[in-house]
Design a protein around this motif. Sequence first.
Motif, short mmCIF file in Angstrom:
data_model
loop_
_atom_site.label_atom_id
_atom_site.label_comp_id
_atom_site.label_asym_id
_atom_site.label_seq_id
_atom_site.Cartn_x
_atom_site.Cartn_y
_atom_site.Cartn_z
N UNK A 41 30.04 -7.23 -7.62
CA UNK A 41 30.52 -8.46 -7.00
C UNK A 41 32.03 -8.56 -7.17
N UNK A 42 32.68 -9.09 -6.14
CA UNK A 42 34.13 -9.20 -6.16
C UNK A 42 34.56 -10.66 -6.03
N UNK A 43 35.73 -10.94 -6.62
CA UNK A 43 36.33 -12.26 -6.52
C UNK A 43 37.84 -12.06 -6.45
N UNK A 44 38.48 -12.65 -5.45
CA UNK A 44 39.92 -12.46 -5.24
C UNK A 44 40.26 -10.97 -5.13
N UNK A 45 39.39 -10.25 -4.43
CA UNK A 45 39.57 -8.81 -4.16
C UNK A 45 39.41 -7.92 -5.39
N UNK A 46 38.99 -8.50 -6.52
CA UNK A 46 38.83 -7.73 -7.74
C UNK A 46 37.37 -7.75 -8.19
N UNK A 47 36.87 -6.64 -8.77
CA UNK A 47 35.49 -6.65 -9.30
C UNK A 47 35.38 -7.58 -10.49
N UNK A 48 34.25 -8.26 -10.60
CA UNK A 48 34.02 -9.16 -11.72
C UNK A 48 32.74 -8.76 -12.44
N UNK A 49 32.63 -9.17 -13.69
CA UNK A 49 31.46 -8.85 -14.50
C UNK A 49 30.53 -10.06 -14.54
N UNK A 50 29.28 -9.84 -14.16
CA UNK A 50 28.26 -10.88 -14.28
C UNK A 50 27.50 -10.61 -15.57
N UNK A 51 27.50 -11.58 -16.47
CA UNK A 51 26.92 -11.40 -17.79
C UNK A 51 25.39 -11.41 -17.75
#
Length: 213
Positions: A50-60
Amino acid sequence: MKKIILNSLILLAIISCGNKTKSKTEEVKGIDKKYLEYVDSLKSENDLKIRMDEEPIIIVGKKLKVGDKITQVPLAVNTKLEEKNIFDDKNIKVLYTAPSLDTKVCSIQTKILNDEAQKNPDIKFYSVTEDTPFAQARFCTENDINGIKAISDFKYHQFGLQNGLFIKEKGLLTRALIILDKDNTVKYIEYVKDEKNEADIDKALAFLQKMKK
């Protein structure tokens, strides 16, 4: 469960302290270190991309999937900060989780789901975010939201942490659309791959209508 709640309380204390003026540099450094250690301890146990603001994010945590039981935790349901287990009743439930109600995409989708909630009074529609109940109430009043119920996970973040919906880097809930049966088993779920995009509400509602028959 107790460990997660303790960690959440530590996080809240750290954030609270961080908003106050510090007089000792060593104390600030100590708090920063504890905060970083806590954040680093939050791990991904899933393959979500998943991405946010064009950056990958970690879902805990673990990815929530069809067939899973939702982990039930009390959530703040009003500006009195009263907490309630919204999963107690025997209703079909539609859960829309999002980073915040007060963003363009979340606002649009909440209004659509609000209309559907008014058409389906036998089904409970909830929007769950990390917004404070005060911000949620203001948004709902300003936008005439009275069908879908805005619920807050702001206090302990337990709903997000225990159901694979918490964004590690942002402290927010990821955008997802979930349908639960009367026994709180996940029957439908969509994790939106990019936070700037909308969930496929039409697809979810079509599934919901089949489920009601």
